[in-house]
Design a protein around this motif. Structure first.
Motif, PDB file in Angstrom:
ATOM      1  N   VAL A  50      -1.106   3.076  17.130  1.00 37.10           N
ATOM      2  CA  VAL A  50      -0.060   2.134  16.713  1.00 37.10           C
ATOM      3  C   VAL A  50      -0.568   0.704  16.828  1.00 37.10           C
ATOM      4  CG1 VAL A  50       2.208   1.198  17.326  1.00 37.10           C
ATOM      5  CG2 VAL A  50       1.866   3.679  17.207  1.00 37.10           C
ATOM      6  N   TRP A  51      -1.306   0.410  17.892  1.00 41.94           N
ATOM      7  CA  TRP A  51      -1.874  -0.935  18.047  1.00 41.94           C
ATOM      8  C   TRP A  51      -2.852  -1.250  16.922  1.00 41.94           C
ATOM      9  CZ3 TRP A  51      -6.761  -2.987  18.729  1.00 41.94           C
ATOM     10  CH2 TRP A  51      -6.800  -4.328  19.101  1.00 41.94           C
ATOM     11  N   VAL A  52      -3.728  -0.282  16.617  1.00 45.72           N
ATOM     12  CA  VAL A  52      -4.688  -0.476  15.530  1.00 45.72           C
ATOM     13  C   VAL A  52      -3.960  -0.706  14.208  1.00 45.72           C
ATOM     14  CG1 VAL A  52      -6.466   0.662  14.143  1.00 45.72           C
ATOM     15  CG2 VAL A  52      -6.557   0.804  16.636  1.00 45.72           C
ATOM     16  N   VAL A  53      -2.926   0.108  13.964  1.00 48.91           N
ATOM     17  CA  VAL A  53      -2.159  -0.018  12.728  1.00 48.91           C
ATOM     18  C   VAL A  53      -1.525  -1.395  12.616  1.00 48.91           C
ATOM     19  CG1 VAL A  53      -0.053   0.790  11.578  1.00 48.91           C
ATOM     20  CG2 VAL A  53      -1.732   2.441  12.387  1.00 48.91           C
ATOM     21  N   SER A  54      -1.063  -1.927  13.730  1.00 51.92           N
ATOM     22  CA  SER A  54      -0.360  -3.208  13.696  1.00 51.92           C
ATOM     23  C   SER A  54      -1.299  -4.403  13.615  1.00 51.92           C
ATOM     24  CB  SER A  54       0.536  -3.344  14.939  1.00 51.92           C
ATOM     25  OG  SER A  54      -0.249  -3.450  16.119  1.00 51.92           O
TER      26      SER A  54
ATOM     27  N   ALA B  27       4.745   3.712  12.421  1.00 49.38           N
ATOM     28  CA  ALA B  27       4.008   2.453  12.496  1.00 49.38           C
ATOM     29  C   ALA B  27       3.271   2.164  11.194  1.00 49.38           C
ATOM     30  CB  ALA B  27       3.023   2.493  13.665  1.00 49.38           C
ATOM     31  N   ALA B  28       2.637   3.188  10.620  1.00 48.71           N
ATOM     32  CA  ALA B  28       1.934   2.999   9.353  1.00 48.71           C
ATOM     33  C   ALA B  28       2.909   2.649   8.236  1.00 48.71           C
ATOM     34  CB  ALA B  28       1.142   4.252   9.002  1.00 48.71           C
ATOM     35  N   GLY B  29       4.066   3.332   8.235  1.00 47.35           N
ATOM     36  CA  GLY B  29       5.072   3.038   7.214  1.00 47.35           C
ATOM     37  C   GLY B  29       5.608   1.623   7.318  1.00 47.35           C
ATOM     38  N   LEU B  30       5.858   1.170   8.547  1.00 43.66           N
ATOM     39  CA  LEU B  30       6.352  -0.196   8.741  1.00 43.66           C
ATOM     40  C   LEU B  30       5.300  -1.223   8.341  1.00 43.66           C
ATOM     41  CD1 LEU B  30       8.208   0.171  12.158  1.00 43.66           C
ATOM     42  CD2 LEU B  30       9.231  -0.125   9.893  1.00 43.66           C
ATOM     43  N   ARG B  31       4.038  -0.933   8.638  1.00 49.06           N
ATOM     44  CA  ARG B  31       2.974  -1.852   8.243  1.00 49.06           C
ATOM     45  C   ARG B  31       2.900  -1.946   6.723  1.00 49.06           C
ATOM     46  NH1 ARG B  31      -2.154  -3.681   9.988  1.00 49.06           N
ATOM     47  NH2 ARG B  31      -2.657  -5.336   8.506  1.00 49.06           N
ATOM     48  N   LEU B  32       3.034  -0.823   6.080  1.00 50.47           N
ATOM     49  CA  LEU B  32       3.011  -0.804   4.620  1.00 50.47           C
ATOM     50  C   LEU B  32       4.173  -1.613   4.050  1.00 50.47           C
ATOM     51  CD1 LEU B  32       1.914   0.272   1.933  1.00 50.47           C
ATOM     52  CD2 LEU B  32       3.323   2.311   2.276  1.00 50.47           C
ATOM     53  N   ALA B  33       5.354  -1.415   4.627  1.00 48.99           N
ATOM     54  CA  ALA B  33       6.533  -2.131   4.131  1.00 48.99           C
ATOM     55  C   ALA B  33       6.443  -3.625   4.414  1.00 48.99           C
ATOM     56  CB  ALA B  33       7.786  -1.553   4.775  1.00 48.99           C
ATOM     57  N   ARG B  34       5.867  -3.967   5.567  1.00 47.18           N
ATOM     58  CA  ARG B  34       5.804  -5.372   5.955  1.00 47.18           C
ATOM     59  C   ARG B  34       4.662  -6.110   5.281  1.00 47.18           C
ATOM     60  NH1 ARG B  34       4.783  -4.627  10.900  1.00 47.18           N
ATOM     61  NH2 ARG B  34       2.600  -5.295  10.983  1.00 47.18           N
ATOM     62  N   GLY B  35       3.519  -5.463   5.202  1.00 44.27           N
ATOM     63  CA  GLY B  35       2.332  -6.164   4.745  1.00 44.27           C
ATOM     64  C   GLY B  35       1.887  -5.848   3.347  1.00 44.27           C
ATOM     65  N   GLY B  36       2.527  -4.878   2.726  1.00 46.62           N
ATOM     66  CA  GLY B  36       2.105  -4.516   1.392  1.00 46.62           C
ATOM     67  C   GLY B  36       0.997  -3.488   1.437  1.00 46.62           C
ATOM     68  N   ARG B  37       0.733  -2.900   0.302  1.00 39.38           N
ATOM     69  CA  ARG B  37      -0.229  -1.819   0.212  1.00 39.38           C
ATOM     70  C   ARG B  37      -1.602  -2.254   0.717  1.00 39.38           C
ATOM     71  NH1 ARG B  37      -0.877   0.434  -5.635  1.00 39.38           N
ATOM     72  NH2 ARG B  37       1.335   0.861  -5.247  1.00 39.38           N
ATOM     73  N   SER B  38      -2.018  -3.447   0.366  1.00 38.19           N
ATOM     74  CA  SER B  38      -3.364  -3.872   0.742  1.00 38.19           C
ATOM     75  C   SER B  38      -3.535  -3.996   2.242  1.00 38.19           C
ATOM     76  CB  SER B  38      -3.720  -5.198   0.074  1.00 38.19           C
ATOM     77  OG  SER B  38      -2.837  -6.216   0.523  1.00 38.19           O
ATOM     78  N   ALA B  39      -2.455  -4.331   2.945  1.00 37.88           N
ATOM     79  CA  ALA B  39      -2.564  -4.500   4.393  1.00 37.88           C
ATOM     80  C   ALA B  39      -2.852  -3.180   5.078  1.00 37.88           C
ATOM     81  CB  ALA B  39      -1.281  -5.097   4.963  1.00 37.88           C
ATOM     82  N   THR B  40      -2.292  -2.085   4.544  1.00 34.36           N
ATOM     83  CA  THR B  40      -2.460  -0.804   5.182  1.00 34.36           C
ATOM     84  C   THR B  40      -3.672  -0.049   4.650  1.00 34.36           C
ATOM     85  OG1 THR B  40      -0.103  -0.614   5.559  1.00 34.36           O
ATOM     86  CG2 THR B  40      -1.336   1.416   5.647  1.00 34.36           C
TER      87      THR B  40
ATOM     88  N   VAL C   1      -5.936   0.770   7.680  1.00 35.36           N
ATOM     89  CA  VAL C   1      -5.518   1.700   8.721  1.00 35.36           C
ATOM     90  C   VAL C   1      -4.962   3.023   8.189  1.00 35.36           C
ATOM     91  CG1 VAL C   1      -5.082  -0.127  10.384  1.00 35.36           C
ATOM     92  CG2 VAL C   1      -3.250   0.601   8.853  1.00 35.36           C
ATOM     93  N   ALA C   2      -4.871   3.197   6.878  1.00 34.73           N
ATOM     94  CA  ALA C   2      -4.303   4.435   6.344  1.00 34.73           C
ATOM     95  C   ALA C   2      -5.118   5.644   6.786  1.00 34.73           C
ATOM     96  CB  ALA C   2      -4.215   4.368   4.825  1.00 34.73           C
ATOM     97  N   GLY C   3      -6.432   5.577   6.611  1.00 34.43           N
ATOM     98  CA  GLY C   3      -7.280   6.693   7.008  1.00 34.43           C
ATOM     99  C   GLY C   3      -7.251   6.933   8.503  1.00 34.43           C
ATOM    100  N   TYR C   4      -7.266   5.858   9.267  1.00 34.88           N
ATOM    101  CA  TYR C   4      -7.240   5.970  10.732  1.00 34.88           C
ATOM    102  C   TYR C   4      -5.962   6.666  11.200  1.00 34.88           C
ATOM    103  CZ  TYR C   4      -8.003   4.544  15.589  1.00 34.88           C
ATOM    104  OH  TYR C   4      -8.211   4.542  16.940  1.00 34.88           O
ATOM    105  N   ALA C   5      -4.824   6.210  10.701  1.00 29.95           N
ATOM    106  CA  ALA C   5      -3.544   6.805  11.101  1.00 29.95           C
ATOM    107  C   ALA C   5      -3.463   8.263  10.678  1.00 29.95           C
ATOM    108  CB  ALA C   5      -2.391   6.008  10.489  1.00 29.95           C
ATOM    109  N   LEU C   6      -3.938   8.562   9.483  1.00 25.67           N
ATOM    110  CA  LEU C   6      -3.900   9.938   8.989  1.00 25.67           C
ATOM    111  C   LEU C   6      -4.721  10.867   9.870  1.00 25.67           C
ATOM    112  CD1 LEU C   6      -3.124  11.996   6.809  1.00 25.67           C
ATOM    113  CD2 LEU C   6      -5.150  11.272   5.521  1.00 25.67           C
TER     114      LEU C   6
END
Length: 252
Positions: free
Chosen positions: A191-195, A237-250, A200-205
């Motif tokens: 979660v820390w890495v994702v944030s 956490a990954a979903g929130l990062r995607l919603a907050r930062g956009g596709r490129s952020a995740t 981080v998509a591959g890492y979280a997966l």
């Protein structure tokens, strides 16, 4: 173009092939006892079900593609490859070394090697920077994220295997508490890495995959609960990062 670009790109390509060959040989028992048999000879509450380890085939395959891509004339001079290339090359050597020592039942040594491998991968992962497009995401960011995420989980599981190999067998209640804490700690790190980090998509997966198969294999209900809680935390956490930062952020 730097004179070091060619040797670096070549080193990444050679070591990607090396770990692919070593992984195939280790799984088949050509370097000692098969990796799966060694792991099963030291059972723990954190040992994932066998299906989890099929992710190695995916990781090795995509890393070979990544290695070929970064060696192309149009790619090898890019700063992102200069920042990450030697770390990837060293990680390939360490991965192959881990397979050899693990299949020889040198469990403590194997844990030292995988910690070093994790350090290399996290360093490379942290040096990625923003992706220039989908080629970067698909051929570098996601593969490196998968690799780093899986080795993060494998390092935790390996610590438990090392303890079992050394004859450390705490009472059942203590073992369950420690295993549950380890799964939640792995999720918390993810979660820390994702944030904080990119790509981080591959890492979280990869971490979610590992925790899911720990839940499938473990006989302890409490560890099942904590592992699945960890999966939920990582996914949210990954979903929130995607919603907050956009596709490129995740993704990169």
């Amino acid at each position: 173009m730097r004179t070091s670009d060619g040797p670096r790109a070549g080193a990444v390509l050679v070591t990607a092939a090396l770990q692919f060959v070593a992984g195939t040989a280790g799984g088949a028992g050509l370097t000692g006892e098969p990796v799966g048999d060694v792991a099963n000879s030291h059972p723990t509450l954190l040992l994932p079900a066998g299906t989890a380890f099929t992710i190695w085939s995916l990781i090795y395959a995509v890393l070979l593609v990544t290695a070929v891509w970064q060696a192309l004339p149009a790619q090898r001079h890019r700063d992102v490859h200069r920042r990450t290339g030697w770390w990837l090359a060293v990680s390939g050597v360490l991965n192959a070394a881990w397979i050899v020592v693990f299949t020889q039942h040198w469990i403590v040594v194997s844990e030292v090697v995988i910690v070093a491998l994790l350090a290399c991968l996290l360093t490379a992962f942290a040096k990625l920077g923003p992706a220039r497009g989908w080629a970067d995401r698909l051929l570098l960011h996601i593969p490196l994220g998968l690799y780093a995420g899986w080795v993060t989980a494998a390092t935790v599981a390996g610590a438990a295997t090392t303890g079992a190999a050394l004859g450390i067998r705490p009472p059942d209640t203590v073992a369950v508490v420690l295993a549950g804490a380890a799964t939640l700690a792995t999720a918390a790190v993810t979660v820390w890495v994702v944030s904080r980090w990119r790509a981080v998509a591959g890492y979280a997966l990869a971490v979610a995959w590992a925790l899911t198969w720990i839940a499938v294999a473990t006989p302890a209900t409490a560890v099942v609960a904590t592992a699945l809680t960890g999966v939920a935390l990582v996914v949210v956490a990954a979903g929130l990062r995607l919603a907050r930062g956009g596709r490129s952020a995740t993704l990169g």
